[in-house]
Design a protein around this motif. Sequence first.
Motif, PDB file in Angstrom:
ATOM      1  N   THR A  73       0.847  -1.191   0.000  1.00 40.97           N
ATOM      2  CA  THR A  73       0.000   0.000   0.000  1.00 40.97           C
ATOM      3  C   THR A  73       0.883   1.241   0.000  1.00 40.97           C
ATOM      4  O   THR A  73       1.579   1.520   0.979  1.00 40.97           O
ATOM      5  N   VAL A  74       0.883   1.971  -1.112  1.00 39.67           N
ATOM      6  CA  VAL A  74       1.718   3.170  -1.261  1.00 39.67           C
ATOM      7  C   VAL A  74       0.836   4.398  -1.081  1.00 39.67           C
ATOM      8  O   VAL A  74      -0.180   4.550  -1.745  1.00 39.67           O
ATOM      9  N   THR A  75       1.226   5.277  -0.169  1.00 42.23           N
ATOM     10  CA  THR A  75       0.450   6.494   0.105  1.00 42.23           C
ATOM     11  C   THR A  75       1.108   7.761  -0.429  1.00 42.23           C
ATOM     12  O   THR A  75       0.446   8.795  -0.521  1.00 42.23           O
ATOM     13  N   ALA A  76       2.387   7.706  -0.784  1.00 42.86           N
ATOM     14  CA  ALA A  76       3.061   8.893  -1.341  1.00 42.86           C
ATOM     15  C   ALA A  76       4.234   8.435  -2.200  1.00 42.86           C
ATOM     16  O   ALA A  76       4.906   7.450  -1.890  1.00 42.86           O
ATOM     17  N   VAL A  77       4.454   9.185  -3.288  1.00 41.05           N
ATOM     18  CA  VAL A  77       5.536   8.869  -4.224  1.00 41.05           C
ATOM     19  C   VAL A  77       6.346  10.139  -4.468  1.00 41.05           C
ATOM     20  O   VAL A  77       5.785  11.200  -4.752  1.00 41.05           O
ATOM     21  N   ALA A  78       7.645  10.048  -4.364  1.00 38.75           N
ATOM     22  CA  ALA A  78       8.510  11.205  -4.601  1.00 38.75           C
ATOM     23  C   ALA A  78       8.490  11.583  -6.087  1.00 38.75           C
ATOM     24  O   ALA A  78       8.468  10.706  -6.959  1.00 38.75           O
ATOM     25  N   PRO A  79       8.509  12.888  -6.408  1.00 33.83           N
ATOM     26  CA  PRO A  79       8.480  13.325  -7.819  1.00 33.83           C
ATOM     27  C   PRO A  79       9.864  13.223  -8.455  1.00 33.83           C
ATOM     28  O   PRO A  79      10.531  14.220  -8.722  1.00 33.83           O
ATOM     29  N   LEU A  80      10.270  11.996  -8.750  1.00 30.60           N
ATOM     30  CA  LEU A  80      11.631  11.767  -9.220  1.00 30.60           C
ATOM     31  C   LEU A  80      11.711  11.197 -10.630  1.00 30.60           C
ATOM     32  O   LEU A  80      12.802  10.862 -11.089  1.00 30.60           O
ATOM     33  N   ARG A  81      10.582  11.067 -11.307  1.00 31.12           N
ATOM     34  CA  ARG A  81      10.635  10.584 -12.681  1.00 31.12           C
ATOM     35  C   ARG A  81      10.580  11.750 -13.652  1.00 31.12           C
ATOM     36  O   ARG A  81       9.787  12.684 -13.498  1.00 31.12           O
ATOM     37  N   ASP A  82      11.454  11.709 -14.652  1.00 32.25           N
ATOM     38  CA  ASP A  82      11.457  12.756 -15.674  1.00 32.25           C
ATOM     39  C   ASP A  82      10.312  12.539 -16.653  1.00 32.25           C
ATOM     40  O   ASP A  82       9.739  11.437 -16.744  1.00 32.25           O
ATOM     41  N   VAL A  83       9.986  13.598 -17.384  1.00 32.44           N
ATOM     42  CA  VAL A  83       8.882  13.556 -18.333  1.00 32.44           C
ATOM     43  C   VAL A  83       9.423  13.261 -19.721  1.00 32.44           C
ATOM     44  O   VAL A  83      10.348  13.934 -20.211  1.00 32.44           O
TER      45      VAL A  83
END
Length: 298
Positions: free
Chosen positions: A161-171
């Motif tokens: 169960t994931v509640t938060a994801v760091a914004p670390l993927r490039d577009v």
Amino acid sequence: MDQTHTRAREALQPFVHLANSNSATSPRFVANIITNATSSPQIYVFAELLETPTIQALRSPDTPTEYQSYLTLLEIFAWGTWQDYQATPDLPKLSTEQTLKLRLLSLLSLAATVKPLTYQSLMTALSLSSTAELESLVTTAIYASLITARLSPATNPPTVTVTAVAPLRDVQPQSLPKMITLLMQWEARCGEVVSDLEVEIARVKENAEKRHDKERAYQMQLEEVTKRRQAALEGSNAGGVRTRAGAYGQGVPRNKREADDIDHDGWESDSGARMDIDDGAGSRGGTRHSKRLVGRKA
């Protein structure tokens, strides 16, 4: 988790400077920059490095094929997944550090797109052979502040169960037109909501002004009625005083004491004369003589 993104960008800066330096002239040197950047445990964003002219020069037809694949590998680390690496042929072999890094980055993408995140789906997507390996990977991601998650191995099926994801993927550049379209649609919906709110606010203000005007009119009417009643009461009180004053001039007793003097002590003469009368020797009280005041009737 925004601090994680900041630290990742700061960790990437030395490699960006190397790519922009005069020493980055050979494809081999540029390939080493890519290998070291993708192996670093602190770097999870690569867009700034990808944009440098030296890295983009690997697309040139003059670049040997063995080095052109490093540019493709860097793009997979930037916005791809482990499955993309597995499906793309002729890519450089990954080191242990690069393998862990790419699986962690793939976990970020899966956590943002796949619901529910079961053990089996993660093991398949990341080519993991046991639940222990998966739990170790998820724990590493949690301690690295890449995700906020909870392992639930006892559920059916076992899930993460994931509640938060760091914004670390490039577009990915190809996804920009789609993102712009989505943002424009979102902006249009926000505009509609704002318009509806403005209409509602105007209606509430109008109703409030109407209530205020109604209350003010009611207060004015109440004050007018109060003034009229007060004036009527003052006029009634003034008339009563005049009537009692006239009665006093005609011999009506002015207070209770005067009435008692007349009713119980006898009649008071016009001249105010009064007469004391002894009750006699046989009256109550022995030798004590009581007197009664009797007035002569006019």
